[in-house]
Design a protein around this motif. Structure first.
Motif, PDB file in Angstrom:
ATOM      1  N   PRO A 258      30.725  -5.378  31.528  1.00  0.00           N
ATOM      2  CA  PRO A 258      29.729  -4.299  31.603  1.00  0.00           C
ATOM      3  C   PRO A 258      28.510  -4.720  32.423  1.00  0.00           C
ATOM      4  CG  PRO A 258      30.539  -4.552  29.360  1.00  0.00           C
ATOM      5  CD  PRO A 258      31.074  -5.720  30.136  1.00  0.00           C
ATOM      6  N   PHE A 259      28.001  -3.786  33.201  1.00  0.00           N
ATOM      7  CA  PHE A 259      26.846  -4.071  34.040  1.00  0.00           C
ATOM      8  C   PHE A 259      25.552  -3.981  33.237  1.00  0.00           C
ATOM      9  CE2 PHE A 259      29.466  -2.165  37.698  1.00  0.00           C
ATOM     10  CZ  PHE A 259      29.974  -3.408  38.024  1.00  0.00           C
ATOM     11  N   THR A 260      24.577  -4.762  33.659  1.00  0.00           N
ATOM     12  CA  THR A 260      23.228  -4.676  33.102  1.00  0.00           C
ATOM     13  C   THR A 260      22.249  -4.521  34.258  1.00  0.00           C
ATOM     14  OG1 THR A 260      23.005  -7.094  33.138  1.00  0.00           O
ATOM     15  CG2 THR A 260      23.790  -6.089  31.092  1.00  0.00           C
ATOM     16  N   ALA A 261      21.087  -3.993  33.959  1.00  0.00           N
ATOM     17  CA  ALA A 261      20.083  -3.775  35.004  1.00  0.00           C
ATOM     18  C   ALA A 261      19.665  -5.107  35.621  1.00  0.00           C
ATOM     19  CB  ALA A 261      18.873  -3.063  34.410  1.00  0.00           C
ATOM     20  N   ARG A 262      19.415  -5.092  36.937  1.00  0.00           N
ATOM     21  CA  ARG A 262      19.028  -6.310  37.644  1.00  0.00           C
ATOM     22  C   ARG A 262      17.764  -6.076  38.459  1.00  0.00           C
ATOM     23  NH1 ARG A 262      24.262  -8.117  40.991  1.00  0.00           N
ATOM     24  NH2 ARG A 262      23.959  -5.999  41.784  1.00  0.00           N
ATOM     25  N   SER A 263      17.112  -7.165  38.779  1.00  0.00           N
ATOM     26  CA  SER A 263      15.927  -7.101  39.629  1.00  0.00           C
ATOM     27  C   SER A 263      16.341  -6.846  41.072  1.00  0.00           C
ATOM     28  CB  SER A 263      15.158  -8.419  39.547  1.00  0.00           C
ATOM     29  OG  SER A 263      15.941  -9.472  40.106  1.00  0.00           O
ATOM     30  N   LEU A 264      15.374  -6.497  41.902  1.00  0.00           N
ATOM     31  CA  LEU A 264      15.654  -6.306  43.318  1.00  0.00           C
ATOM     32  C   LEU A 264      16.118  -7.619  43.944  1.00  0.00           C
ATOM     33  CD1 LEU A 264      15.671  -4.559  45.840  1.00  0.00           C
ATOM     34  CD2 LEU A 264      13.242  -5.105  46.160  1.00  0.00           C
ATOM     35  N   GLU A 265      15.555  -8.726  43.504  1.00  0.00           N
ATOM     36  CA  GLU A 265      15.986 -10.015  44.054  1.00  0.00           C
ATOM     37  C   GLU A 265      17.453 -10.283  43.729  1.00  0.00           C
ATOM     38  OE1 GLU A 265      15.218 -14.842  43.687  1.00  0.00           O
ATOM     39  OE2 GLU A 265      13.729 -13.453  42.868  1.00  0.00           O
ATOM     40  N   ALA A 266      17.872  -9.985  42.496  1.00  0.00           N
ATOM     41  CA  ALA A 266      19.271 -10.205  42.116  1.00  0.00           C
ATOM     42  C   ALA A 266      20.199  -9.321  42.943  1.00  0.00           C
ATOM     43  CB  ALA A 266      19.458  -9.930  40.631  1.00  0.00           C
ATOM     44  N   LEU A 267      19.790  -8.079  43.155  1.00  0.00           N
ATOM     45  CA  LEU A 267      20.583  -7.177  43.998  1.00  0.00           C
ATOM     46  C   LEU A 267      20.678  -7.735  45.413  1.00  0.00           C
ATOM     47  CD1 LEU A 267      20.179  -3.312  44.264  1.00  0.00           C
ATOM     48  CD2 LEU A 267      20.288  -4.738  46.304  1.00  0.00           C
ATOM     49  N   ALA A 268      19.541  -8.163  45.950  1.00  0.00           N
ATOM     50  CA  ALA A 268      19.507  -8.662  47.326  1.00  0.00           C
ATOM     51  C   ALA A 268      20.329  -9.932  47.478  1.00  0.00           C
ATOM     52  CB  ALA A 268      18.062  -8.923  47.745  1.00  0.00           C
ATOM     53  N   LEU A 269      20.291 -10.786  46.462  1.00  0.00           N
ATOM     54  CA  LEU A 269      21.041 -12.037  46.536  1.00  0.00           C
ATOM     55  C   LEU A 269      22.546 -11.764  46.555  1.00  0.00           C
ATOM     56  CD1 LEU A 269      20.090 -15.283  44.724  1.00  0.00           C
ATOM     57  CD2 LEU A 269      22.482 -14.607  44.904  1.00  0.00           C
ATOM     58  N   GLU A 270      23.000 -10.890  45.651  1.00  0.00           N
ATOM     59  CA  GLU A 270      24.428 -10.566  45.641  1.00  0.00           C
ATOM     60  C   GLU A 270      24.847  -9.908  46.952  1.00  0.00           C
ATOM     61  OE1 GLU A 270      27.162  -8.695  42.305  1.00  0.00           O
ATOM     62  OE2 GLU A 270      26.220  -7.101  43.489  1.00  0.00           O
TER      63      GLU A 270
END
Length: 319
Positions: free
Chosen positions: A187-199
């Motif tokens: 299941p997905f959980t909310a992430r920071s913009l940095e986590a999104l950008a890193l992935e």
């Protein structure tokens, strides 16, 4: 030059190398157990050494597997119950690329003995199917972080396209005797913009971009006409997905603090190096690589390095 134009020019230039003879490569996976291998059985009498001769009598399974690009763990098999082994079971590894979601816990392996070509396409189908929730989540997160509507729309479109890609690869897998593997994502959980950008920097800008190049390569080089036809349809979509990744990359970096931006850029550099290692280590028997249209390990390594060099040189390009 815009990033989009630079990416298209780079891939077009590298695809000119496609007439190079293909020998290996296949499908990479990094999930809960990190496996990217498949056990395949070969008839010893059919094996040929590098000089074209037959392996010497009494050769170990490691020596026999080396002739087909396989490795240990391996074992000798007596298929007819006799006293002499007439088959050898080897482990082979794959390299194929695409956007993998965080929390992917299935590896795309198929149970039982299936032809290696079927196992390869099953892994490709698994990766395409796993890209569907990856893009769906990406669209939701982009919207939550206030990204431009064009990026959100493009991510949603990519998710729909990956459904079609998964079906195409599933059809190829079934054609070669392999079922569609189950896809399991935590299941997905909310992430920071940095986590999104890193992935995105790793899975999109590196792996999806290389995946777009591989799709174009296979569309030109596959010995199986069905593979060429399927990849000819998929390759343009994958190029758009790579372009989307770089557009997201530019948008996100502009909004990150310098320290976070540096971490994302470092992760991307490490991802290129990891892809180099995987490309160099990937092995498949010649007939499998030929039918699938995949590049030899040394050619794949060359492609990764040139792709990374060209895109790094355009680091300041506009999205």
């Amino acid at each position: 030059m815009s990033r989009r134009r630079q990416l298209r020019r780079t891939l077009s230039r590298l695809l000119l190398l496609a007439p190079v003879t293909t020998l290996g490569a296949g499908c990479d996976y990094t999930g809960c157990d990190g496996k990217n291998t498949h056990q395949e059985t070969f008839v010893i009498a059919d094996l040929r050494s590098s000089d074209g001769g037959t392996p010497p009598a009494g050769a170990s399974c490691e020596e026999l597997c080396a002739t087909v690009g396989g490795s240990a763990p391996c074992s000798l098999v007596r298929s007819d119950g006799g006293v002499t082994a007439d088959q050898v079971k080897c482990e082979v590894s794959y390299l194929c690329e695409g956007r993998r979601p965080e929390g992917l816990c299935s590896d795309g392996a198929v149970a039982g003995q299936v032809p290696m070509l079927g196992a390869l396409f099953a892994k490709m189908a698994h990766l395409e199917a796993a890209s569907v929730p990856a893009f769906e989540r990406l669209a939701e997160e982009l919207a939550a972080h206030g990204a431009p509507h064009r990026l959100v729309r493009a991510a949603r479109r990519a998710a729909r396209e990956e459904v079609r890609h998964a079906r195409a690869m599933q059809s190829l897998a079934a054609r070669h005797g392999a079922p569609m593997p189950e896809v399991s994502v935590a299941p997905f959980t909310a992430r920071s913009l940095e986590a999104l950008a890193l992935e995105n920097a790793v899975e999109g800008c590196v792996r999806e971009t290389f995946g777009a190049l591989l799709a174009g390569w296979q569309a030109r080089r596959a010995g199986d006409v069905a593979v060429r036809e399927a990849l000819a349809t998929i390759a343009p979509d994958e190029l758009r997905h790579a372009e989307l990744s770089w557009a997201i990359h530019a948008w996100a970096l502009d909004r990150l603090a310098p320290e976070a931006r540096a971490r994302v850029e470092e992760a991307q550099r490490e991802a290129w190096l990891a892809l180099e290692r995987e490309s160099a280590e990937s092995r498949l028997p010649e007939h499998v690589a030929r039918e699938a249209g995949l590049p030899a390990p040394d050619v794949a390594l060359q492609l990764v390095r040139e792709l990374a060099r060209s895109l790094a040189a355009g680091g300041t390009a506009r999205a």
